[in-house]
Design a protein around this motif. Structure first.
Motif, mmCIF file in Angstrom:
data_model
loop_
_atom_site.group_PDB
_atom_site.id
_atom_site.type_symbol
_atom_site.label_atom_id
_atom_site.label_comp_id
_atom_site.label_asym_id
_atom_site.label_seq_id
_atom_site.Cartn_x
_atom_site.Cartn_y
_atom_site.Cartn_z
ATOM 1 N N SER A 2 13.216 35.397 -7.741
ATOM 2 C CA SER A 2 14.082 36.436 -8.277
ATOM 3 C C SER A 2 13.706 36.749 -9.729
ATOM 4 N N ALA A 3 14.211 37.900 -10.215
ATOM 5 C CA ALA A 3 13.908 38.304 -11.586
ATOM 6 C C ALA A 3 14.458 37.290 -12.593
ATOM 7 N N GLY A 4 15.669 36.755 -12.316
ATOM 8 C CA GLY A 4 16.248 35.771 -13.221
ATOM 9 C C GLY A 4 15.439 34.486 -13.271
ATOM 10 N N ALA A 5 14.973 34.041 -12.095
ATOM 11 C CA ALA A 5 14.170 32.818 -12.043
ATOM 12 C C ALA A 5 12.838 33.016 -12.750
ATOM 13 N N GLY A 8 13.431 32.944 -16.459
ATOM 14 C CA GLY A 8 13.663 31.575 -16.888
ATOM 15 C C GLY A 8 12.379 30.782 -16.983
ATOM 16 N N ALA A 9 11.487 30.966 -16.005
ATOM 17 C CA ALA A 9 10.209 30.257 -16.020
ATOM 18 C C ALA A 9 9.354 30.702 -17.207
ATOM 19 N N LEU A 10 9.346 32.009 -17.474
ATOM 20 C CA LEU A 10 8.578 32.514 -18.617
ATOM 21 C C LEU A 10 9.154 32.018 -19.936
ATOM 22 N N LEU A 11 10.484 31.934 -20.008
ATOM 23 C CA LEU A 11 11.124 31.447 -21.230
ATOM 24 C C LEU A 11 10.774 29.986 -21.467
ATOM 25 N N ARG A 12 10.801 29.186 -20.423
ATOM 26 C CA ARG A 12 10.433 27.772 -20.584
ATOM 27 C C ARG A 12 8.973 27.631 -20.995
ATOM 28 N N LYS A 103 9.744 38.157 -26.465
ATOM 29 C CA LYS A 103 10.536 36.961 -26.764
ATOM 30 C C LYS A 103 12.020 37.272 -26.777
ATOM 31 N N GLU A 104 12.403 38.375 -27.427
ATOM 32 C CA GLU A 104 13.823 38.741 -27.479
ATOM 33 C C GLU A 104 14.357 39.059 -26.080
ATOM 34 N N PHE A 105 13.527 39.678 -25.260
ATOM 35 C CA PHE A 105 13.960 39.983 -23.896
ATOM 36 C C PHE A 105 14.161 38.709 -23.087
ATOM 37 N N LEU A 106 13.217 37.773 -23.197
ATOM 38 C CA LEU A 106 13.327 36.526 -22.436
ATOM 39 C C LEU A 106 14.547 35.724 -22.866
ATOM 40 N N HIS A 107 14.928 35.820 -24.131
ATOM 41 C CA HIS A 107 16.116 35.118 -24.616
ATOM 42 C C HIS A 107 17.404 35.886 -24.298
#
Length: 236
Positions: A2-5, A8-12, A103-107
């Protein structure tokens, strides 16, 4: 996935890279933690070097190319270095801004009380690209002509104008000195609008980070100066 997952993976992954940079450079000199400040810093480098280049620039279908080339040939350790610095700082500015946006989008910093910062920041990306495109056009080498034709083809595809714009760049006779006068006006005017937008962008950010630490700022400037000396920017 999913888009949320995926986010989250990209943010980590981003946070893992940030921690690696912390160990290498320290928190203060970690460029990934000060992208906004680096963006402002790079903008001022581009502006300062651009003012010097503007002094020696001549408008005209042949004069534009020759005046830019003269910077590298007649004053390689002044105009040539500043021309390269202007080019590489502009490239770095684009990279830093896009990383800052990602970065701001991922956060998730585009909702709630941060909506104003996001809403005023995203349009600045287009002003940044417009500034870069007009800068390429001013050199008027082969790459600049390719950019001009590709850009006008995109506008023609959007069917904004009644007549195809691409035909204005297919023949040398179609371009005159007034075109370069217009490009100079846009290449100065658009960055001024961009700068004003950048200050509006940070109005609701408490203690906005607009100036990187000395070690980060001087390190970035030194790296680009070395690059300008080793691999100077040239026309095609």
């Amino acid at each position: 996935m999913s888009a949320g997952a995926l986010r989250g993976a990209l943010l980590r992954g981003l946070q893992a890279v940030e921690r690696c940079f912390d160990r290498a450079f320290g928190h203060v000199a970690n460029p990934l933690r000060h992208l906004g400040a680096l963006g402002f810093f790079l903008f001022w480098i581009v502006a300062a070097s651009g003012i010097y280049l503007f002094i020696f620039f001549d408008t005209g279908i042949e004069l534009a190319y020759r005046s830019v080339e003269a910077l590298s040939e007649r004053q390689p350790y002044a105009g040539g270095v500043l021309r390269s610095l202007h080019r590489y700082a502009s490239d770095a500015f684009v990279v830093v801004v896009l990383l800052h946006l990602a970065k701001e989008f991922l956060h998730g910093r585009y909702a709630g009380f941060r909506w104003f910062t996001w809403l005023t920041g995203v349009p600045l990306v287009w002003f940044m690209f417009a500034s870069g495109i007009t800068g390429y056009w001013l050199v008027w080498d082969r790459l600049a002509q390719f950019v001009a034709i590709a850009t006008t083809e995109w506008f023609d595809w959007l069917v904004i104008f009644g007549e195809p714009l691409t035909r204005n760049f297919l023949l040398d006779e179609s371009v005159n000195s007034r075109f370069f006068t217009l490009m100079v006006f846009l290449h100065i005017g658009i960055p001024l609008v961009l700068l004003a937008g950048m200050f509006v962008h940070i109005q609701r950010v408490n203690h906005a980070d607009v100036l990187p630490a000395r070690v980060l700022g001087w390190g970035m400037l030194a790296a680009m100066l070395v690059l300008a000396l080793v691999l100077p920017a040239v026309s095609l």
